[in-house]
Write an enzyme that holds these catalytic residues in place. Structure first.
Site, PDB file in Angstrom:
ATOM      1  N   PRO A 195       2.305  -6.500 -15.965  1.00 19.76           N
ATOM      2  CG  PRO A 195       1.011  -5.125 -17.308  1.00 19.76           C
ATOM      3  CD  PRO A 195       1.299  -5.429 -15.882  1.00 19.76           C
ATOM      4  NE  ARG A 205      -1.669 -27.234  -7.355  1.00 17.71           N
ATOM      5  CZ  ARG A 205      -1.060 -28.158  -8.079  1.00 17.71           C
ATOM      6  NH1 ARG A 205       0.124 -27.905  -8.624  1.00 17.71           N
ATOM      7  NH2 ARG A 205      -1.608 -29.339  -8.261  1.00 17.71           N
ATOM      8  CD  GLU A 234      -1.622   4.160 -17.106  1.00 20.41           C
ATOM      9  OE1 GLU A 234      -0.744   3.677 -17.837  1.00 20.41           O
ATOM     10  OE2 GLU A 234      -2.841   3.980 -17.293  1.00 20.41           O
ATOM     11  CG  ASP A 278       0.415 -30.507 -11.382  1.00 23.91           C
ATOM     12  OD1 ASP A 278      -0.498 -31.341 -11.439  1.00 23.91           O
ATOM     13  OD2 ASP A 278       0.636 -29.792 -10.389  1.00 23.91           O
TER      14      ASP A 278
END
Length: 277
Positions: A92, A161, A119, A176
Site C-alpha cells: 500500500p 490482457r 507488516e 478501455d
C-alpha cells in the site's frame, strides 16, 4: 512472458489457471510459476516472520527466506533462458498501479512477484535486490489487505490482457478506461448489446444509426460525462490542449472551463454554475 510468484499461500494463486490468464498459460503466452516461501525456511516450524525492531504490533517477514527464495528463482530463470527480470512488490506504500504502469510491465519479459503478509517484508530485501534488477513497489489502491496475493492477481490480469494473442480481439483494449492515447485520462462510457429494448429501456438511437462518426462522438461524450460524474479529478489534471473543439464544447456543457489565462499549467477547473445534472 514469465511470471514467478513467491508466497506463503500458493493456493491463493489458483485463479491464475482460469479465464484469460489460464488460456494464455495453456497457449504458452504466459509461463507462470508459483513458489512456496516456506521451502526456504530451515527450522521445524517453517518460520517466515519475527518481531519488529523498535517494537510495535505485528510481525515482519524475515530476510533469509526471502533472500534465498529470490536467489533461487533468479538463478533458475537465468539457467532456463529467461532474461531482464523485474521484481514487483505489492504494497500500500507503493506507486499507484495504473493502466500506464500495466503497459510498462507488459513490455517486460519476466516479472517476479513478492506478495507479503503481516507488516510486510524486511526493507533490506527491497534495497538489496534493487541493486541487481528493477524493483516496482506497487499499490492497487488506498487501502490495506491481509496480504499481497490479491494484488498479484489484479496486476497479472491487467498486464496479461495486454500481451499479444491473449485477447480474442487485439483492439479490445484500445478504448478501455485509461488506455494510452485519447482515453488516457477518461473512463469508458456505457456499453449495450441485444435486445434493443428491455423492460421499457431502449438503447440510444445513435447506436442503431450506422453512422460511425456520430457513434464515435457519442461514445466520447459519454466518456467525458462519466468521468465528470465519477472521477472529476482526472479532468482537473488534464491540459485543455488535449481536448478537441467538440470535447471542449461537451466539457463546457458539463460545467468545465479552462483556467484563466496565466494560471499554472493551463488546466481545467470546474464552474459552480450551469452544470448539467
Amino acid at each position: 512472458m514469465r511470471l514467478d510468484v513467491v508466497t506463503i499461500f500458493p493456493e491463493y494463486l489458483d485463479p491464475l489457471n482460469v479465464s484469460l490468464v489460464g488460456k494464455a498459460r495453456a497457449r504458452g503466452r504466459l509461463d507462470v510459476r508459483v513458489h512456496d516461501l516456506r521451502e526456504w525456511t530451515y527450522d521445524r516450524h517453517n518460520t517466515v516472520d519475527d518481531t519488529p525492531y523498535g517494537g510495535g504490533p505485528g510481525m515482519v517477514m524475515k530476510t533469509d527466506p526471502w533472500g534465498d527464495a529470490l536467489d533461487t528463482v533468479l538463478a533458475d530463470g537465468y539457467e532456463t533462458g529467461s532474461h531482464a527480470p523485474a521484481i514487483v512488490v505489492p504494497t500500500p506504500s507503493g506507486r499507484p498501479f495504473t493502466q500506464e504502469l500495466a503497459v510498462e510491465l507488459s513490455e517486460r519479459p519476466w516479472l517476479i512477484f513478492t506478495p507479503a503478509r503481516y507488516e510486510g517484508i524486511d526493507r533490506r530485501i527491497v534495497d538489496e535486490y534493487a541493486t541487481r534488477v528493477p524493483v516496482y513497489e506497487v499499490s492497487i489502491g488506498d487501502y490495506v489487505l491481509a496480504g499481497g496475493e490479491a494484488a498479484v492477481l489484479v496486476v497479472t490480469e491487467a498486464v496479461a490482457r495486454l500481451l499479444p494473442g491473449v485477447l480474442g480481439n487485439a483492439e479490445s483494449h484500445r478504448d478501455d478506461s485509461f488506455a494510452p492515447g485519447a482515453m488516457a485520462s477518461l473512463l469508458e462510457g456505457p456499453v449495450y448489446t441485444k435486445p434493443p429494448a428491455w423492460r421499457g429501456r431502449d438503447i440510444p438511437d445513435v447506436l442503431l444509426s450506422g453512422h460511425h462518426g456520430k457513434i464515435a462522438r457519442w461514445r466520447r461524450d459519454e466518456a467525458l460525462r462519466r468521468t465528470t460524474a465519477n472521477r472529476p479529478d482526472l479532468i482537473e489534471r488534464c491540459a485543455p490542449a488535449g481536448f478537441d473543439k467538440k470535447d471542449r464544447e461537451m466539457l463546457s456543457i458539463l460545467g468545465w472551463t479552462p483556467d484563466p489565462e496565466g494560471a499554472p499549467y493551463g488546466r481545467f477547473w470546474r464552474r459552480t454554475d450551469a452544470v448539467e445534472e
